[in-house]
Design an enzyme around this catalytic site. Structure first.
Site, PDB file in Angstrom:
ATOM      1  N   ASP A 142       0.889  -1.146   0.000  1.00  0.00           N
ATOM      2  CA  ASP A 142       0.000   0.000   0.000  1.00  0.00           C
ATOM      3  C   ASP A 142       0.940   1.212   0.000  1.00  0.00           C
ATOM      4  OD1 ASP A 142      -2.407   1.528   0.592  1.00  0.00           O
ATOM      5  OD2 ASP A 142      -1.497   1.825   2.552  1.00  0.00           O
ATOM      6  N   ASP A 157      -0.621  -0.289   6.097  1.00  0.00           N
ATOM      7  CA  ASP A 157      -0.730   0.303   7.431  1.00  0.00           C
ATOM      8  C   ASP A 157      -2.123   0.112   8.011  1.00  0.00           C
ATOM      9  OD1 ASP A 157      -2.123   1.975   5.791  1.00  0.00           O
ATOM     10  OD2 ASP A 157      -1.292   3.825   6.589  1.00  0.00           O
ATOM     11  N   ASP A 169      -7.023  -0.593   4.293  1.00  0.00           N
ATOM     12  CA  ASP A 169      -6.580  -1.812   3.618  1.00  0.00           C
ATOM     13  C   ASP A 169      -6.586  -3.073   4.475  1.00  0.00           C
ATOM     14  OD1 ASP A 169      -4.293  -1.371   5.072  1.00  0.00           O
ATOM     15  OD2 ASP A 169      -3.213  -0.493   3.394  1.00  0.00           O
TER      16      ASP A 169
HETATM   17  P1  ADP Z   1      -3.429   4.726  -0.108  1.00  0.00           P
HETATM   18  O1  ADP Z   1      -4.039   3.693  -0.938  1.00  0.00           O
HETATM   19  O2  ADP Z   1      -2.311   5.427  -0.824  1.00  0.00           O
HETATM   20  O3  ADP Z   1      -2.997   4.247   1.231  1.00  0.00           O
HETATM   21  P2  ADP Z   1      -6.009   5.735   0.784  1.00  0.00           P
HETATM   22  O4  ADP Z   1      -6.761   4.579   0.208  1.00  0.00           O
HETATM   23  O5  ADP Z   1      -5.913   5.815   2.252  1.00  0.00           O
HETATM   24  O6  ADP Z   1      -4.553   5.863   0.119  1.00  0.00           O
HETATM   25  O7  ADP Z   1      -6.671   7.065   0.249  1.00  0.00           O
HETATM   26  C1  ADP Z   1      -6.814   7.291  -1.113  1.00  0.00           C
HETATM   27  C2  ADP Z   1      -7.163   8.714  -1.412  1.00  0.00           C
HETATM   28  O8  ADP Z   1      -8.429   9.038  -0.856  1.00  0.00           O
HETATM   29  C3  ADP Z   1      -6.197   9.703  -0.828  1.00  0.00           C
HETATM   30  O9  ADP Z   1      -5.107   9.929  -1.673  1.00  0.00           O
HETATM   31  C4  ADP Z   1      -7.066  10.931  -0.672  1.00  0.00           C
HETATM   32  O10 ADP Z   1      -7.127  11.624  -1.906  1.00  0.00           O
HETATM   33  C5  ADP Z   1      -8.439  10.382  -0.389  1.00  0.00           C
HETATM   34  N1  ADP Z   1      -8.741  10.359   1.047  1.00  0.00           N
HETATM   35  C6  ADP Z   1      -8.920   9.292   1.826  1.00  0.00           C
HETATM   36  N2  ADP Z   1      -9.201   9.636   3.088  1.00  0.00           N
HETATM   37  C7  ADP Z   1      -9.173  10.975   3.132  1.00  0.00           C
HETATM   38  C8  ADP Z   1      -9.376  11.965   4.164  1.00  0.00           C
HETATM   39  N3  ADP Z   1      -9.635  11.608   5.426  1.00  0.00           N
HETATM   40  N4  ADP Z   1      -9.288  13.257   3.829  1.00  0.00           N
HETATM   41  C9  ADP Z   1      -9.027  13.617   2.565  1.00  0.00           C
HETATM   42  N5  ADP Z   1      -8.810  12.764   1.568  1.00  0.00           N
HETATM   43  C10 ADP Z   1      -8.895  11.452   1.824  1.00  0.00           C
HETATM   44 MG    MG Z   2      -3.024   3.560   3.239  1.00  0.00          MG
END
Ligand code: ADP
Ligand code: MG
Length: 632
Positions: A335, A527, A531
């Site tokens: 991730d 983390d 996920d």
């Molecule tokens: P990754 O897969 O890189 O770990 P996430 O799945 O946690 O990322 O989040 C994907 C996208 O969703 C982030 O890049 C962001 O644009 C948006 N996002 C998720 N949660 C939030 C939040 N609490 N505030 C703002 N944007 C969010």
């Molecule tokens: Mg993440």
């Protein structure tokens, strides 16, 4: 060695001295003359019974427990254990006059058992060292006086005092004092962490030189320490396929050998020229060799040692089965946010449609209850003191952002996808970085550009994974494509999939799992923010211990206590070596036994060789298994 083991050792030595004394007297014929013509010759029949009776003394003293154990088991239903095999083999040996062999088999059997006991204890010790992190008490002020209470009795929100040099008993937030915390017990690396008021501290660390007043945030059963201890205690119950194979093997193998032994004793004398006593002798050899202790103990011991070696490096493996899976892993999926990158974003720019403070304020209000890394950075960037009471509801929209009702108005903070889904017309941000768009009552307020940095040494960590033979390294992210590509390029990821919602991540991993070659395993490291389901779905789920969410640590099969990705290469090496050692022990032990069994059946092997094939092989296998504890 424990006191009990020392006592056992001394007992065995005494018996060995008595036994070898009798053996020497018998084999060198020292008493021959006295028996033939001397003083002893007058006793009737003494030539026949003197030595059997002498041998009976060490035999009785050594075999007593084994005989009683076998007898008891006979009534409990599990007949075919090692004690039983030993009992009939040695009693039969005495019956046909092979007395010294009967005693020797018993003696070495006891030596083998002592050795096993010692080895198991040693490997437990390495896990027990980890148990040292368990705190015994917490200091709580009661009626103006400091009292030591059981950490389990401390309620959430209590102010506890951690004195210099003490273990932090519960997770909490520092209210007063500064100090250096030694996290070695948790992470395997002695890196001191400076803490001051406002910082979170986790249980299991050792407090350095400062006095800390800590407000607890979790009860003991939810604290980091309790979780880790639980993990370690459960680790040994999850068996690896090789271990299960051994258990099954022993189940069929032992009865089979008993049947063959009976056949040897009865059929050989009937069908061939061989005497009845020779038939029984061969059967005895068969029984002694058949003891499966070398396998039954050495294979789990190898895994136990490997798990111990890993935990000393801050890698918690929840079971032997994951060790085996890790050894066979050829694809690792990561991730991005929080795993490959720091997950601590810094606000780089704010673009307001109208008022800049409005954008930050609404964003921070929306994110107030979110524990996504983005939320923390947005809240940090907002200098205004916010009253979260105006937020009547907040909803996390995984992979998109958050929705909140502020003063009765519906507001959103999140990515472009979120805005499009809710029909909000935005002015897109052209710069690279993660963008949080903010809206209120369908009106676009502006965007915040934030940037995350890649963790230090990530390039080396990924290189190490390639170097240990991982074929495919994949990155999944909910972030925008250009950021994903940039990160992947910089650190050398093989495949990237971006703009994924949590459910897409699960589907992607499933797709990758379907493409895996037979026998090859896929590991996922994340983390846990958005996920945890993927962690569960993959063959081996790896979670970040200090950064990761509780859900991830719970769902994961392997936990990296200090979030260090390079440790994945370490655990792969440990796992492979552990598996190699366990497999070698299986082949070696079964190999030697089969050879001696065949030799015994055709009458070439004697009892001494059988004893070596049993106890000697067990000791060698155990010594080999113990090497896993010292894997570098
Ligand atoms: P990754 O897969 O890189 O770990 P996430 O799945 O946690 O990322 O989040 C994907 C996208 O969703 C982030 O890049 C962001 O644009 C948006 N996002 C998720 N949660 C939030 C939040 N609490 N505030 C703002 N944007 C969010
Ligand atoms: Mg993440």
């Amino acid at each position: 060695m424990t006191k009990k083991q020392k006592k056992e050792r001394n007992y065995i030595i005494t018996m060995a001295v008595i036994f070898f004394a009798i053996l020497i007297v018998e084999k060198t014929g020292l008493l021959e003359q006295a028996l033939q013509t001397g003083v002893l010759s007058t006793v009737p029949g003494i030539q026949r019974w003197l030595f059997p009776v002498l041998y009976l003394i060490p035999y009785a003293l050594l075999a007593w427990e084994i005989l009683v154990g076998a007898f008891k088991n006979l009534f409990k239903g599990h007949v075919l254990d090692e004690d039983f095999l030993m009992a009939i083999a040695t009693v039969a040996a005495f019956a046909i006059g092979e007395c010294s062999e009967g005693v020797a088999a018993t003696l070495f059997f006891r030596i083998g058992e002592l050795f096993e006991d010692y080895a198991v204890n040693r490997s437990r010790q390495s896990i027990k060292d980890l148990m040292e992190i368990a705190p015994e008490y917490a200091n709580v002020e009661v009626d103006g006086e400091l009292q030591q209470v059981d950490p389990e009795d401390v309620e959430v929100g209590t102010l506890i005092i951690v004195k210099p040099g003490e273990k932090v008993p519960l997770d909490g937030i520092v209210e007063q004092g500064t100090s250096l915390l030694d996290t070695a017990a948790l992470t395997g690396e002695s890196v001191d962490r400076m803490v001051m008021p406002g910082d979170e501290i986790i249980s299991g660390c050792i407090n350095g030189n400062g006095l800390l007043h800590v407000r607890t945030t979790k009860g003991f059963e939810d604290s980091t320490v309790a979780k880790i201890l639980e993990l370690v205690e459960d680790a040994s119950s999850q068996k690896a396929p090789v271990e299960n194979f051994i258990t099954k093997f022993a189940k069929y193998y032992t009865p089979l050998v008993v049947i063959v032994a009976l056949a040897l004793a009865i059929i050989t004398p009937l069908a061939t020229e061989v005497a009845v006593s020779e038939g029984i002798r061969r059967a005895c050899i068969f029984l002694v060799v058949s003891c499966p202790c070398a396998l039954v103990i050495s294979v789990p011991l190898s895994f136990f040692g490997g798990i111990g070696a890993a935990s000393r490096r801050g890698i918690l493996v929840k079971g032997s089965n994951f060790m085996e899976a890790m050894a066979k892993t050829d694809t690792i999926v990561f991730d991005k946010t929080g795993t490959l990158t720091e997950g601590s974003f810094a606000v780089k720019a704010v673009w307001p449609k109208e008022k800049e403070e409005e954008v930050l304020k609404y964003a921070a209000l929306c994110e107030g209850f979110s524990n996504h890394p983005i939320a923390a950075s947005v809240s940090r960037a907002c200098v205004e003191h916010l009253n979260l009471d105006v937020v009547s509801s907040q909803e996390e929209l995984p992979g998109r952002g958050v929705k909140a009702i502020i003063n009765g108005k519906t507001c959103f903070a999140g990515n472009e996808k979120l805005m499009v889904e809710n029909g909000i017309r935005i002015t897109p941000c052209q710069e690279t970085g993660t963008v949080v768009y903010v809206s209120c009552e369908s009106e676009f307020l502006g965007w915040i550009l934030i940037a995350d940095s890649i963790k230090a040494d990530m390039k080396d960590s990924i290189e190490r994974l390639h170097a240990v033979g991982i074929k495919n390294i994949v990155m999944l992210t909910g972030d925008r494509e250009e950021i994903a590509e940039a990160v992947a390029d910089e650190i050398g990821i093989d495949q990237v999939y971006s703009e994924l919602l949590p459910a897409d991540k699960v589907a992607k991993v499933q797709e990758l799992l379907d493409k895996q070659a037979a026998g090859a395993k896929l590991a996922f490291a994340g983390d846990g923010i958005n996920d945890a389901p993927v962690i569960m779905r993959s063959d081996v789920g790896i979670a970040m211990g200090s950064m990761g969410s509780d859900a991830a640590i719970e769902a994961a099969d392997i936990v990296l206590m200090d979030d260090d990705i390079s440790k994945i290469a370490t655990i792969i090496k440990i796992a492979r070596k552990t598996l190699r050692i366990a497999n070698f022990n299986i082949v070696f032990a079964i190999g030697v036994k089969v050879v001696v069994l065949i030799l015994g059946a055709v009458g070439i092997a004697n009892m001494w060789l059988a004893i070596f094939a049993d106890v000697g092989v067990a000791i060698l296998a155990i010594l080999n298994a113990m090497r896993t504890m010292r894997i570098k």
